[in-house]
Scaffold this active site. Structure first.
Site: not given
Lengths: 317, 237
Positions: A127, A164, A166, A253
């Protein structure tokens, strides 16, 4: 069996995020327990963690941002930007060690000392933007590794797979214009999940148009929706791009037991994907593959997920 | 939010005497669909759209020679002949909400923005409004949307905002859907955090009902017939 490197250092635990924060040192305890209990540690070639040289960090992040990060840690401000990005006095050094360790794994890979590697590091990176810490990430580990492959090792085509749950906004933005780094991400649909980027129409820009690809999974969906998207999107894209090295942003995740998302993958699905990625590395990249830990917050399932992940890297199955 | 803050100020214009082919060319080159028509001192006298120009063009149903015969007439045609004179305008101090409602009501794609002297200050189009609302919704800032169903009574949003603020999480925006189900409203905070599980758990502990997006769309997916199911299973064998 392949010669697989493992990057892990006790000092990665020194980045303390405080009580109740999901990105905790316990994640790495779980990761190492998974490897130890499966008897994998003796098969792995250890990669040392050393602080990264600032010139390489600056290939991705602005000096001003790096300085403000360092200062926030020295002054023990507790967070960088917002409460998500919890820091302590050791965070800056830990983040530099993580980047440096990843760059060491690149060196060992390119020098032929290992065939592939798994980097069990904290803090995560995907991120982190050029000038901003976001979503528990400070330095974009995988982006710095890709720049290092380009500038230190003259690698022409680098493929990044980010699974991931996200979207890796930082990584996408850093390479958006770059036709030589293909960024593929599969993640929960941005209308339902952080950070709200990575829509399927985002495909890169300028000379990099076509070298970014996003697949989205709606909340509640699992293996049956995930696998066809990998077949439809990732496999043909990499078959055409033919990366010389594959880097993986390995976030765990999207697992059904992880409460950071509503995507419901089984443990088996992660192995299925990792085998596909390893096969592509064999096919296009001479097996050259480095997997770097991003998210994954369920302490209960991380051990088995990491065990299976590393077994595939070792080609033990 | 005022129109002056969101309009396109650097606007491409034509004069009433401009040829319509030149006007069409200006639209294509600038990728726009509306051209304000101005005279001296920037006084607005009309607006011309790509649709006005297309309507003036000879039909493709005509034969080549018929179209060629009309070419001279087309080259001589001026903006003032087909523009909308004295169009509906807005002022920089009108609001975006005004423009949105006017567009919906009048089915117009753009309004020229003029000052009290009738001088052109800019143009506000559907595109400008979309950009403004993307900004207002905070969609370009990293965050995540959650949905909460509450009773349709006073003070519900405050409770939600307080509960989220306790966790030191910032808001990108908050939308309230007044029409949900009987006696309920849905509140959609867009939160600038990746730690969304913490927020959801906290709200659940406080007794809030979170909207489950899975339920919402699964209920609305076309149902598969029993026949399809059998075929899929057989296919797997």
């Amino acid at each position: 069996m392949r010669r697989t490197g493992l990057l892990f250092d006790q000092r990665f635990m020194l980045h303390e995020t405080g009580p109740g924060h999901p990105e905790s040192p316990e994640r790495l305890v779980a990761v190492m327990r998974g490897l130890e209990d499966a008897g994998l540690l003796s098969h792995l070639i250890r990669i040392p963690a050393t602080a990264a040289k600032m010139t390489w960090v600056e290939k991705v992040h602005s000096p001003k941002y790096i300085h403000s990060f360092e200062e926030a840690c020295m002054l023990d401000l507790g967070e960088l930007g917002c409460a998500d990005n919890a820091i302590c006095m050791q965070t800056f050094e830990t983040a530099l060690l993580a980047v440096g360790g990843v760059l060491n794994s690149v060196d060992m890979l390119m020098e032929g000392k290992i065939d592939n590697a798994f980097c069990a590091i904290r803090p995560p990176g995907h991120h982190a933007e050029m000038k901003e810490a976001l979503g528990f990430c400070f330095f974009n580990n995988i982006a710095i590794a890709a720049r290092y492959l380009q500038f230190r090792w003259n690698i022409g085509r680098i493929g990044i797979v980010d699974f991931d749950v996200h979207h890796g906004n930082g990584t996408q933005h850093i390479f958006e214009d770059d036709p030589n780094v293909f960024y593929y991400s599969i993640h929960e649909h941005p209308s339902f999940a952080y950070p709200g980027t990575g829509r399927e129409f985002e495909k890169g820009s300028g000379p990099g148009l076509g070298a970014t690809l996003n697949s989205t999974i709606l909340p509640g969906q699992g293996d049956d929706e995930f696998k066809p998207k990998i077949q439809r999107d990732l496999i043909p894209a990499f078959t055409e791009f033919m990366p010389e090295v594959i880097l993986v942003s390995a976030g765990f995740d999207a697992h059904v037991s992880d409460d950071m998302s509503d995507v419901r993958l089984t443990t088996e699905c992660f192995s299925w994907l990792m085998k596909k990625i390893a096969n592509m590395a064999d096919q296009f990249s001479g097996g050259r593959l480095i997997s770097i830990l991003e998210g994954g917050y369920s302490i209960d399932v991380l051990p088995e997920l990491i065990r299976d992940h590393v077994q595939i890297l070792l080609d033990l199955n | 939010m005022f129109i002056g803050m969101s309009m396109t100020g650097d606007v491409v214009t034509v004069g009433p005497e401009t040829g319509i082919l030149a006007a069409q060319d200006a639209m294509v080159r600038n990728d726009i669909r509306h051209l304000p028509v101005v005279v001296e001192n920037g006084i607005l006298v009309g607006i011309i759209t790509d649709r006005d120009i297309r309507s003036a063009m000879p039909s493709t149903m005509l034969s080549g020679s018929e179209r060629a015969a009309l070419k001279g007439r087309l080259e001589a045609m001026k903006v003032k002949e087909i523009m909308t004179a004295n169009p509906v305008t807005v002022s920089p101090t009108d609001t975006l909400e005004d423009a949105l409602l006017m567009m919906q009501k009048m089915k117009v794609g753009a309004f020229p923005v003029v000052d009290q002297d009738g001088k052109l200050k800019g143009i506000i189009s559907v595109r400008d409004l979309m950009r403004a609302f993307v900004t207002v919704l905070g969609l370009e800032e990293p965050g995540a949307l959650i949905g909460i169903v509450v009773e349709d009574k006073l003070g519900q949003v405050k409770k939600i905002v307080d509960a989220i603020t306790e966790l030191r999480v910032s808001f990108g925006s908050v939308l309230v859907a007044r029409v949900w189900e009987e006696g309920k409203r849905a509140v959609f905070p867009y939160l600038l955090t990746s730690n969304i599980a913490k927020v959801k758990n906290h709200l659940r502990e406080l007794g809030f009902t979170l909207l489950d997006p899975m339920e919402w769309y699964l209920d609305r997916l076309p149902k598969r017939s029993a026949e399809d199911e059998t075929q899929t299973k057989e296919g797997k064998k």
